[in-house]
Design a protein around this motif. Structure first.
Motif, mmCIF file in Angstrom:
data_model
loop_
_atom_site.group_PDB
_atom_site.id
_atom_site.type_symbol
_atom_site.label_atom_id
_atom_site.label_comp_id
_atom_site.label_asym_id
_atom_site.label_seq_id
_atom_site.Cartn_x
_atom_site.Cartn_y
_atom_site.Cartn_z
ATOM 1 N N PHE A 1 -2.654 0.374 26.676
ATOM 2 C CA PHE A 1 -3.823 -0.252 25.944
ATOM 3 C C PHE A 1 -4.739 -0.683 27.119
ATOM 4 O O PHE A 1 -4.531 -1.029 28.368
ATOM 5 C CB PHE A 1 -3.278 -1.323 25.246
ATOM 6 C CG PHE A 1 -2.941 -2.553 25.968
ATOM 7 C CD1 PHE A 1 -1.796 -2.603 26.855
ATOM 8 C CD2 PHE A 1 -3.575 -3.633 25.995
ATOM 9 C CE1 PHE A 1 -1.290 -3.592 27.498
ATOM 10 C CE2 PHE A 1 -2.972 -4.874 26.463
ATOM 11 C CZ PHE A 1 -1.946 -4.763 27.531
ATOM 12 N N PRO A 2 -5.923 -1.123 26.874
ATOM 13 C CA PRO A 2 -6.929 -1.819 27.802
ATOM 14 C C PRO A 2 -6.651 -3.183 27.926
ATOM 15 O O PRO A 2 -7.062 -3.971 27.087
ATOM 16 C CB PRO A 2 -8.288 -1.597 27.319
ATOM 17 C CG PRO A 2 -8.074 -0.767 25.944
ATOM 18 C CD PRO A 2 -6.848 -0.885 25.565
ATOM 19 N N CYS B 1 -7.364 -6.870 28.881
ATOM 20 C CA CYS B 1 -8.568 -7.741 29.475
ATOM 21 C C CYS B 1 -8.084 -8.802 30.157
ATOM 22 O O CYS B 1 -7.321 -9.430 29.582
ATOM 23 C CB CYS B 1 -9.366 -7.938 28.301
ATOM 24 S SG CYS B 1 -10.778 -9.182 28.685
ATOM 25 N N GLY B 2 -8.468 -9.306 31.170
ATOM 26 C CA GLY B 2 -8.073 -10.637 31.931
ATOM 27 C C GLY B 2 -8.861 -11.840 31.495
ATOM 28 O O GLY B 2 -8.425 -12.794 32.195
ATOM 29 N N TYR C 1 -12.657 -2.749 36.641
ATOM 30 C CA TYR C 1 -11.472 -1.961 36.269
ATOM 31 C C TYR C 1 -10.143 -2.756 36.693
ATOM 32 O O TYR C 1 -9.169 -2.219 36.874
ATOM 33 C CB TYR C 1 -11.489 -0.465 36.816
ATOM 34 C CG TYR C 1 -12.099 0.350 35.825
ATOM 35 C CD1 TYR C 1 -13.754 0.514 35.540
ATOM 36 C CD2 TYR C 1 -11.125 1.197 34.698
ATOM 37 C CE1 TYR C 1 -13.900 1.322 34.563
ATOM 38 C CE2 TYR C 1 -11.969 1.923 33.782
ATOM 39 C CZ TYR C 1 -13.177 2.068 33.780
ATOM 40 O OH TYR C 1 -14.010 2.711 32.857
ATOM 41 N N ASP D 1 -8.627 -5.365 35.744
ATOM 42 C CA ASP D 1 -7.697 -5.954 34.647
ATOM 43 C C ASP D 1 -7.186 -4.730 33.926
ATOM 44 O O ASP D 1 -5.840 -4.511 33.573
ATOM 45 C CB ASP D 1 -8.183 -6.579 33.548
ATOM 46 C CG ASP D 1 -9.768 -6.376 33.066
ATOM 47 O OD1 ASP D 1 -10.344 -7.489 32.461
ATOM 48 O OD2 ASP D 1 -10.302 -5.433 33.540
ATOM 49 N N MET D 2 -7.831 -3.490 33.849
ATOM 50 C CA MET D 2 -7.323 -2.264 33.195
ATOM 51 C C MET D 2 -6.361 -1.880 33.987
ATOM 52 O O MET D 2 -5.086 -1.400 33.637
ATOM 53 C CB MET D 2 -8.647 -1.353 33.323
ATOM 54 C CG MET D 2 -9.557 -1.633 32.434
ATOM 55 S SD MET D 2 -9.216 -2.087 30.668
ATOM 56 C CE MET D 2 -9.757 -3.610 30.295
ATOM 57 N N TRP E 1 -2.204 -1.147 32.923
ATOM 58 C CA TRP E 1 -1.810 0.096 32.742
ATOM 59 C C TRP E 1 -0.428 0.015 33.737
ATOM 60 O O TRP E 1 0.629 0.633 33.176
ATOM 61 C CB TRP E 1 -2.351 1.309 33.337
ATOM 62 C CG TRP E 1 -3.811 1.615 32.474
ATOM 63 C CD1 TRP E 1 -3.848 1.010 31.087
ATOM 64 C CD2 TRP E 1 -5.122 1.818 32.824
ATOM 65 N NE1 TRP E 1 -5.160 1.221 30.847
ATOM 66 C CE2 TRP E 1 -5.988 1.829 31.805
ATOM 67 C CE3 TRP E 1 -5.693 2.300 34.231
ATOM 68 C CZ2 TRP E 1 -7.241 2.153 31.776
ATOM 69 C CZ3 TRP E 1 -7.071 2.527 34.167
ATOM 70 C CH2 TRP E 1 -7.885 2.787 32.989
#
Lengths: 361, 347
Positions: A205-206, A208-209, A237, A239-240, A244
């Motif tokens: 999932f993406p 988000c921070g 990217y 937080d992405m 992951w």
């Protein structure tokens, strides 16, 4: 069975709030009723000579770039500059079990009844109750009040897994990428979805921070926000990347990731043209990154987060190095991060015991 | 944002009648159901005549009809809640919506009546996104989209084959859970539809579902019958088994399964403590099947729902048959079902 209703503990001596900032901390005034009991770790990005005012009455420690360089020495190279990714320095220096991180343009939201949302309390609830990554519950979080496991949910899976991450959402300005922002500049998220759910094992999932909490003891070393900002070919990217890495490690170690409530109110829409420049490479690289993370396999002897992370860094170098040299640098930075983490957190480094198998408390 | 048109001629509403008096049930649904064709299948064990009010376009099937169409030996597949599968078999529409006969329309948080048919069709006609989780849930809903970090190549999604709705008031909890919390009612209206990710298992409740019959019809199998199966949902697992089969088949065929809206209001019925006596059989069986479904694989040749069901039936017989004879019978039922689907279900 789902737990009965009991008051959520404050955990004020077990949780740090990490806030990256380059502007000011005025937003803390609105959060005061909820945040004041807690210790804050402010990570000041950008010009270290600028004085950031922290509103009166908060207990905090503040780190600027000079502090980061002083504390980490050459290892400071793994901490981003001119990007909110620098916040992960705060995770590293914290001595608490839990971290809550929030952006400085996020305010208290209201639920549909008009009541102000205590986001931190909801995150704590999420972290203190188990996740259910092995089987999807159609009534969402079975541990929420008024909910439960549905018919057909195997009893042997109802103890769940310990929750490592609680991913909150945002009303008002949604977290869209630059192309979507350009196409829909006026779209606002007005839909309050009254649910928390576990993201199933094996699903990415993406992350988000902006409104994120995690159990630092369970997963902290995986929350490295990468090389972004100044001198780097990519931004937005951070937080992405952390998400992951964190998810594959959580899946491997039998930990859960929840998403949904709580909502915060995201007030500031960043400039989509600036964002496009930052994200540009990421949009292409993503197409290689996702298959990489979807097919990552961690060996059985990776029984600690650090071991998983080092192994991941090897695979990043091996498989993504050919996508762009950036990933060679990133893989090295991942190793530096773990070395720095273990230096600053020596007792955690010694214990690489497998995670407890007992029922969640 | 997706534009979806709802064509009356594309939809059949299938109702399994476990009660003979359907007057108040159907009158509650009239504003929503009356524009569609209804297929009502009477539980063969129900003795009384069905009472159906005027104002509907409806085809009614009872025990003699079932026996005439499938033969008396196969008619055994369709008893109790499984009677509705007969409706799935004889329907000729692209989409089937199916609701239990003890459910009535629900209201959303704004007090508006929920039209589950419209919502199910929207779910089925907009893409599903099983390969990557979108944290804002259904990206095709108005006011939502894919979030930052969602890979662009995955944004077209796949066809949605199954839409699983939810229930307010009496949620679909099992008997032990409901018996322990007799006052618990579901009052939380969660305003979301989401795709259940690929490889994730889930309990598909048969109480409020819709599916693309052309894509996945044969995969909804009336197969797992408890020896003590009864006339309350607490005393069945047929839909749970069917749902787990559908999910792995959808995963293999790259079709999507959505869960969430629409809600229906499930009225009070039965006593969970009474059903507890019959429940344990189903609960025990569920424990056996989890590792099975986690590891089930299909061959490259399985490119249709029928082919997938046949392959599954074989594996069920081989791997689960020795665990409990109920599974052998389920495998046989699955094979029989595919035969019926080929002869009766497609023409």
């Amino acid at each position: 069975m789902a737990s009965s209703v009991s008051p959520t503990p404050l955990l004020k001596d077990q949780l740090d709030i990490v806030i990256p900032t380059i502007r000011n901390l005025d937003f803390l005034e609105m959060w005061r009723p909820f945040f004041q009991p807690y210790h804050l770790i402010i990570v000041q990005d950008g010009d270290p000579s600028k004085k950031i005012n922290v509103p009166e009455g908060f207990d905090y420690e503040l780190y600027n770039r000079n502090d980061i360089n002083r504390i980490l020495g050459p290892k400071a190279s793994c901490i981003s500059f001119k990007d909110s990714a620098c916040r992960c320095f705060g995770y590293m220096v914290s001595k608490k079990k839990y971290i809550y991180t929030i952006d400085d343009d996020c305010f208290v939201a209201k639920d549909p009844s008009g009541k102000e949302i205590n986001a931190l309390q909801q995150h704590i609830k999420n972290l203190l109750s188990p996740s259910t990554p092995y089987f999807f519950n159609t009534l969402y979080d079975p541990y929420a009040e008024g909910a439960d496991f549905v018919r057909g949910y195997p009893f042997s899976l109802r103890e769940g897994a310990p929750t490592a991450v609680s991913h909150g959402l945002w009303l008002n300005i949604p977290d869209y990428d630059a192309p979507t922002q350009l196409v829909k500049p006026l779209e606002r998220n007005t839909r309050y979805v009254d649910a928390v759910m576990t993201i199933p094992k094996g699903t990415l999932f993406p992350m988000c921070g902006m409104n994120l909490a995690f159990d630092r003891e369970l997963i902290g070393p995986a929350m490295y926000f990468g090389l972004m900002g100044d001198g780097q070919p990519i931004g937005r990217y951070d937080d992405m990347w952390a998400g992951w890495c964190t998810k594959v490690i959580c899946d491997h170690l039998g930990l859960g990731v929840k998403t949904g409530l709580p909502y915060i109110w995201h007030s500031k829409a960043s400039n989509p043209f600036v964002n496009l420049k930052k994200e540009y490479k990421g949009i292409f690289w993503q197409e290689d990154l996702i298959p990489f993370f979807q097919s990552v396999s961690l060996p059985k002897d990776c029984t600690s987060v650090q071991k998983c992370y080092i192994e991941l860094s090897k695979q990043v170098k091996e498989k993504l190095g050919k996508v762009d040299d950036y990933f060679n640098k990133l893989a090295d930075a991942m190793v530096t991060w773990i070395e720095a983490w273990d230096e600053l957190n020596p007792s955690a480094a010694k214990s690489d015991a497998a995670l407890p198998n007992g029922p969640a408390k | 944002m997706a534009q979806v048109t709802l064509n009356n001629n594309e939809v059949d509403i299938v109702i399994g009648a476990l009660h003979s008096d359907l007057k108040s049930f159907l009158n509650e649904w009239k504003p929503i159901f009356s524009r569609f064709h209804l297929i009502i299948v009477k539980d063969p064990d129900l003795k009384e005549e069905l009472q159906i009010p005027q104002g509907f376009s409806v085809a009614v099937y009872s025990k003699s009809d079932i026996e005439r169409v499938v033969g008396s030996s196969s008619a055994g597949l369709f008893s109790g809640y499984a009677c509705r599968y007969f409706g799935f078999l004889v329907s000729r529409k692209k989409y089937v919506v199916c609701v239990d006969d003890d459910c009535v329309p629900a209201k959303d948080n704004a007090g508006n009546i929920v039209d589950p048919v419209a919502q199910h069709i929207v779910n089925l006609k907009t893409p599903a996104t099983p390969f990557f989780f979108n944290t804002l849930y259904d990206p095709f809903r108005k006011g939502a989209d894919f979030v930052r970090g969602y890979p662009f190549s995955l944004r077209t999604g796949v066809d949605c084959a199954l839409s699983c709705g939810l229930w307010l008031n009496l949620a679909d909890l099992d008997a032990p859970t409901q018996a322990l919390k007799p006052q618990q009612r579901n009052s939380r209206y969660v305003d979301a539809v989401l795709t259940v990710p690929v490889r994730s298992m889930m309990p598909v409740s048969g109480i409020n579902i819709a599916f693309n019959r052309e894509a996945i019809g044969p995969a909804l199998v009336p197969a797992l019958k408890l020896s003590g199966e009864g006339k309350f949902r607490w005393e069945t697992v047929e839909d749970i088994w069917s749902g787990m089969c559908v999910k792995v088949i959808c995963d293999h065929l790259a079709l999507g399964v959505k869960s969430g809206l629409p809600y229906v209001w499930r009225t009070e019925r039965g006593n969970p403590v009474e059903s507890l006596k019959k429940e344990w059989e189903g609960v025990k069986l569920m424990e056996e099947v989890v590792p099975f479904f986690q590891s089930v694989r299909f061959s490259q040749l399985a490119t249709t729902a029928e082919a997938c069901v046949l392959e599954m039936a074989k594996t069920v017989k081989e791997q689960l048959g020795k665990v409990d004879p109920m599974f052998s019978r389920a495998a046989e039922a699955m094979e029989e079902w595919v035969k019926l689907w080929k002869s009766v279900g497609s023409s």
